[in-house]
Write a protein that holds these residues in place. Structure first.
Motif, mmCIF file in Angstrom:
data_model
loop_
_atom_site.group_PDB
_atom_site.id
_atom_site.type_symbol
_atom_site.label_atom_id
_atom_site.label_comp_id
_atom_site.label_asym_id
_atom_site.label_seq_id
_atom_site.Cartn_x
_atom_site.Cartn_y
_atom_site.Cartn_z
ATOM 1 N N TYR A 8 118.180 56.750 -4.344
ATOM 2 C CA TYR A 8 119.444 56.189 -4.550
ATOM 3 C C TYR A 8 120.562 57.324 -4.283
ATOM 4 O O TYR A 8 120.475 58.555 -5.044
ATOM 5 C CB TYR A 8 119.860 55.532 -6.081
ATOM 6 C CG TYR A 8 120.841 55.200 -6.375
ATOM 7 C CD1 TYR A 8 121.419 53.877 -6.038
ATOM 8 C CD2 TYR A 8 121.968 55.940 -7.046
ATOM 9 C CE1 TYR A 8 122.794 53.467 -6.388
ATOM 10 C CE2 TYR A 8 123.254 55.534 -7.650
ATOM 11 C CZ TYR A 8 123.668 54.299 -7.012
ATOM 12 O OH TYR A 8 124.890 53.704 -7.444
ATOM 13 N N GLY A 9 121.687 57.262 -3.762
ATOM 14 C CA GLY A 9 122.658 58.168 -3.566
ATOM 15 C C GLY A 9 122.299 59.207 -2.776
ATOM 16 O O GLY A 9 123.124 60.237 -2.395
ATOM 17 N N LYS A 10 121.142 59.130 -1.872
ATOM 18 C CA LYS A 10 120.664 60.602 -1.277
ATOM 19 C C LYS A 10 121.251 60.443 0.206
ATOM 20 O O LYS A 10 121.615 61.350 0.835
ATOM 21 C CB LYS A 10 119.225 60.711 -1.070
ATOM 22 C CG LYS A 10 118.620 60.826 -2.636
ATOM 23 C CD LYS A 10 119.085 61.965 -3.180
ATOM 24 C CE LYS A 10 118.579 62.353 -4.679
ATOM 25 N NZ LYS A 10 118.582 61.111 -5.598
ATOM 26 N N LEU B 109 139.566 42.956 -3.685
ATOM 27 C CA LEU B 109 139.462 44.416 -3.142
ATOM 28 C C LEU B 109 137.802 44.776 -3.215
ATOM 29 O O LEU B 109 137.264 44.610 -4.491
ATOM 30 C CB LEU B 109 140.217 45.154 -3.783
ATOM 31 C CG LEU B 109 140.086 46.855 -3.235
ATOM 32 C CD1 LEU B 109 140.164 46.807 -1.755
ATOM 33 C CD2 LEU B 109 141.154 47.642 -3.867
ATOM 34 N N ILE B 110 137.066 45.106 -2.277
ATOM 35 C CA ILE B 110 135.700 45.281 -2.275
ATOM 36 C C ILE B 110 135.353 46.435 -1.583
ATOM 37 O O ILE B 110 135.985 47.050 -0.678
ATOM 38 C CB ILE B 110 134.901 44.069 -1.503
ATOM 39 C CG1 ILE B 110 135.212 42.913 -1.974
ATOM 40 C CG2 ILE B 110 133.436 44.561 -1.717
ATOM 41 C CD1 ILE B 110 134.894 41.665 -0.957
ATOM 42 N N THR B 111 134.662 47.418 -2.503
ATOM 43 C CA THR B 111 133.969 48.558 -1.930
ATOM 44 C C THR B 111 132.471 48.322 -1.894
ATOM 45 O O THR B 111 131.950 47.823 -2.833
ATOM 46 C CB THR B 111 134.215 49.865 -2.625
ATOM 47 O OG1 THR B 111 133.456 49.753 -3.875
ATOM 48 C CG2 THR B 111 135.846 50.104 -2.924
ATOM 49 N N GLN B 112 131.852 48.604 -0.735
ATOM 50 C CA GLN B 112 130.314 48.305 -0.555
ATOM 51 C C GLN B 112 129.828 49.459 0.026
ATOM 52 O O GLN B 112 129.943 49.924 0.813
ATOM 53 C CB GLN B 112 130.049 47.143 0.149
ATOM 54 C CG GLN B 112 128.826 46.796 0.298
ATOM 55 C CD GLN B 112 128.537 45.496 0.910
ATOM 56 O OE1 GLN B 112 128.608 44.434 0.506
ATOM 57 N NE2 GLN B 112 128.228 45.307 2.328
ATOM 58 N N VAL B 113 128.819 50.041 -0.707
ATOM 59 C CA VAL B 113 127.923 51.043 -0.010
ATOM 60 C C VAL B 113 126.387 50.776 0.345
ATOM 61 O O VAL B 113 125.685 50.173 -0.704
ATOM 62 C CB VAL B 113 127.966 52.482 -1.029
ATOM 63 C CG1 VAL B 113 126.781 53.454 -0.584
ATOM 64 C CG2 VAL B 113 129.302 52.943 -1.009
ATOM 65 N N VAL B 114 126.063 50.834 1.356
ATOM 66 C CA VAL B 114 124.604 50.273 1.788
ATOM 67 C C VAL B 114 123.902 51.644 2.328
ATOM 68 O O VAL B 114 124.340 52.302 3.172
ATOM 69 C CB VAL B 114 124.631 49.180 2.870
ATOM 70 C CG1 VAL B 114 123.381 48.960 3.411
ATOM 71 C CG2 VAL B 114 125.552 48.048 2.547
ATOM 72 N N GLU B 115 122.599 51.839 1.740
ATOM 73 C CA GLU B 115 121.765 53.000 2.017
ATOM 74 C C GLU B 115 120.520 52.314 2.490
ATOM 75 O O GLU B 115 119.702 51.512 2.013
ATOM 76 C CB GLU B 115 121.499 53.914 0.736
ATOM 77 C CG GLU B 115 122.909 54.431 0.149
ATOM 78 C CD GLU B 115 122.486 55.445 -0.931
ATOM 79 O OE1 GLU B 115 122.375 56.725 -0.622
ATOM 80 O OE2 GLU B 115 122.176 54.895 -2.076
ATOM 81 N N ILE B 116 120.210 52.709 3.722
ATOM 82 C CA ILE B 116 118.943 52.180 4.497
ATOM 83 C C ILE B 116 118.038 53.388 4.780
ATOM 84 O O ILE B 116 118.428 54.463 5.713
ATOM 85 C CB ILE B 116 119.338 51.489 5.777
ATOM 86 C CG1 ILE B 116 120.233 50.206 5.527
ATOM 87 C CG2 ILE B 116 118.186 51.055 6.448
ATOM 88 C CD1 ILE B 116 120.872 49.609 6.548
ATOM 89 N N PHE B 117 116.981 53.192 4.437
ATOM 90 C CA PHE B 117 115.890 54.497 4.619
ATOM 91 C C PHE B 117 114.603 53.708 5.496
ATOM 92 O O PHE B 117 113.885 52.930 4.722
ATOM 93 C CB PHE B 117 115.375 55.077 3.401
ATOM 94 C CG PHE B 117 116.615 55.731 2.422
ATOM 95 C CD1 PHE B 117 116.723 56.912 2.725
ATOM 96 C CD2 PHE B 117 117.175 55.108 1.769
ATOM 97 C CE1 PHE B 117 117.875 57.532 2.225
ATOM 98 C CE2 PHE B 117 118.107 55.780 0.892
ATOM 99 C CZ PHE B 117 118.589 56.962 1.230
ATOM 100 N N ALA B 118 114.690 54.297 6.653
ATOM 101 C CA ALA B 118 113.529 53.692 7.401
ATOM 102 C C ALA B 118 112.444 54.899 7.638
ATOM 103 O O ALA B 118 112.558 55.711 8.368
ATOM 104 C CB ALA B 118 113.956 53.290 8.894
ATOM 105 N N ASP B 119 111.162 54.753 7.129
ATOM 106 C CA ASP B 119 110.250 55.855 7.149
ATOM 107 C C ASP B 119 109.286 55.853 8.493
ATOM 108 O O ASP B 119 109.909 54.970 9.306
ATOM 109 C CB ASP B 119 109.208 55.848 6.012
ATOM 110 C CG ASP B 119 108.773 56.975 5.568
ATOM 111 O OD1 ASP B 119 108.746 58.041 6.440
ATOM 112 O OD2 ASP B 119 108.037 57.263 4.376
ATOM 113 N N GLU B 120 108.544 56.783 8.681
ATOM 114 C CA GLU B 120 107.846 56.729 10.069
ATOM 115 C C GLU B 120 107.256 55.296 10.541
ATOM 116 O O GLU B 120 106.619 54.841 9.673
ATOM 117 C CB GLU B 120 106.737 57.796 9.926
ATOM 118 C CG GLU B 120 105.978 57.788 11.140
ATOM 119 C CD GLU B 120 104.895 59.075 11.199
ATOM 120 O OE1 GLU B 120 104.024 59.087 12.045
ATOM 121 O OE2 GLU B 120 104.987 59.696 10.202
ATOM 122 N N GLY B 121 107.719 54.862 11.607
ATOM 123 C CA GLY B 121 107.073 53.646 12.300
ATOM 124 C C GLY B 121 107.783 52.383 11.531
ATOM 125 O O GLY B 121 107.219 51.340 12.007
ATOM 126 N N ALA B 122 108.803 52.592 10.803
ATOM 127 C CA ALA B 122 109.385 51.458 10.244
ATOM 128 C C ALA B 122 110.234 50.533 11.018
ATOM 129 O O ALA B 122 110.864 51.530 12.118
ATOM 130 C CB ALA B 122 110.067 51.799 8.932
#
Length: 450
Positions: A136-138, A216-229
């Protein structure tokens, strides 16, 4: 002056209600708030005219007095009763966020593989505290952008998709964001998506605004795809003229991962989409696509940065826009190839159609390359429909309006072709055609809208 007024009211709001904001959120979201507040006070909202915000006035969107649901009061709506997805043959695991709160009164009757988590951020942090803290937040650093800092300060809930190693989620996940209020409302949403090694999943996110108030919308999306994902993220905006949305999507990919991000704007008011993609493992592949249909005085500003940090990665970026009336569009894309990232293959394309003299499109594709063994191309065109093609179609008995619609649909086809869900691809083709015919005004799958 606008920035100072806009920022100060939120600085005062945070100082006054910080304890209450934290009380209704998890420690995972509360821990970075103070740093985000420090970053927001230091950097403020991005300034119109700055390099990355040349055509978008952020402060003007935040100056009006919006309501906040800091106390997390229930919104009187059961989305499972009123929303019915009308995508034929698209069987999804369906979840909802109402404004910026995950709807958890009713759990969908779905069967997910063992270990897969889909739900709200607070429960995920309680069940998997180490994983939540790790991610989260990284990717979305509050120091990067004042809107990210703002969201991190105020967000109290979020949606999480977590897929453990070597797990494939066959059925697509669908998250429907519904904006519902009797008064003008500001909502701050977070999405956290984690795919561990060799995991696979697809997520469709749909945005809908219901009431005739200002959102009014703020949206933050964080996507982490590890090896082979392998992961697909589809963002479909069907909001309203009175909705302003500031979204930032952050993607971090490891070795041999494959990610598709496709954003489609069919109806909106004022939208800014930021995309930050980092290819951190060799042989990672990313496809970043988007399209919009803008009319009246609608506004869409797209900013992207794809960073090739290591050798032998591939990125393909394609954004298309069709503008009419007095609509305004902007695209600023940067491909950054770091030193040592040899064997990079990167393509960036922006194509735009202007149907009226009053429509405006601003485009700035960029390459920043610090390696010498690469294949990188970028290009931009802005023009009108081909008069010869229109004349030819009319000569074959096709009315002018129909010919114009068919050519416009064909113009957007290659963005939709990047959708890896056949049922969704077919539905999007139909929605785009209806939009060009002027028939798509509200979500037809939602009883509230009707």
């Amino acid at each position: 002056m606008n920035n100072m007024k806009a920022e100060q009211q939120y600085i005062d709001l945070f100082n006054q209600y910080e304890e209450l904001i934290c009380r209704h959120a998890s420690a995972i979201q509360n821990n970075p708030r103070k740093q985000a507040f420090t970053d927001f006070r230091k950097n403020g909202f991005p300034k119109k005219g700055s390099e990355d915000y040349t055509y978008t006035d952020v402060a003007a969107a935040f100056i009006p007095d919006y309501g906040f649901n800091i106390n997390r009061l229930d919104i009187p709506v059961n989305p499972y009763e009123v929303f019915h997805c009308d995508v034929p043959n698209l069987s999804t695991s369906l979840y909802f966020m109402v404004n910026d709160a995950f709807y958890k009164k009713i759990s969908p009757k779905v069967s997910l593989p063992e270990g897969v988590y889909t739900g709200n951020l607070q429960e995920f942090a309680e069940k998997y505290p180490e994983i939540a803290a790790k991610y989260y937040g990284k990717a979305a650093k509050s120091s990067r952008d004042g809107i990210i800092a703002f969201n991190t300060m105020f967000a109290q809930d979020g949606f999480v998709l977590y897929v453990p190693a070597n797990t494939k989620v066959e059925r697509p996940i669908q998250l429907v964001n519904i904006m519902r209020s009797d008064v003008d409302l500001l909502a701050n949403r977070r999405l956290l998506i984690i795919l561990e090694e060799n995991a696979e999943a697809k997520l469709l996110v749909c945005d809908h605004s219901i009431d005739a108030v200002n959102f009014l919308i703020t949206q933050v999306v964080e996507i982490f795809a590890d090896e082979g994902a392998y992961f697909d993220y589809y963002d479909l905006e069907e909001s309203s003229d009175n909705t302003s949305r500031f979204a930032s999507i952050h993607v971090q990919q490891e070795k041999a991962s494959n990610v598709v991000v496709n954003g489609i704007t069919l109806t909106n008011g004022f939208t800014r989409n930021n995309y930050y993609v980092e290819l951190n493992g060799e042989y990672a592949e990313t496809s970043l696509c988007g399209m919009s249909i803008l009319d009246q005085k609608k506004h869409l500003d797209t900013y992207s940065t794809i960073t090739h940090a290591v050798p032998s990665c591939t990125s393909n970026e394609l954004f298309k826009n069709v503008l009419t009336d007095s609509a305004t569009g902007a695209f600023s894309g940067r491909i950054h190839v770091k030193e040592g990232a040899q064997k990079t293959v990167a393509y960036q394309t922006n194509r735009n159609l202007l149907a009226t003299r009053e429509a405006r499109m601003y485009s700035k594709p960029q390459l920043e390359i610090y390696a010498d063994d690469v294949k990188c191309l970028h290009g931009m065109t802005t023009g009108q429909l081909d008069d010869n093609a229109l004349f030819y179609m009319q000569s074959r008995g096709i009315p002018w309006e129909e010919a114009k619609m068919l050519l416009s649909v064909a113009f957007t086809a290659d963005v939709i072709a990047n959708v890896r869900l056949e049922a969704l691809k077919d539905r999007l083709q139909m929605l785009v055609e209806k939009r060009f015919r002027g028939e798509l005004a509200t979500c037809k799958g939602c009883n509230i809208c009707n």
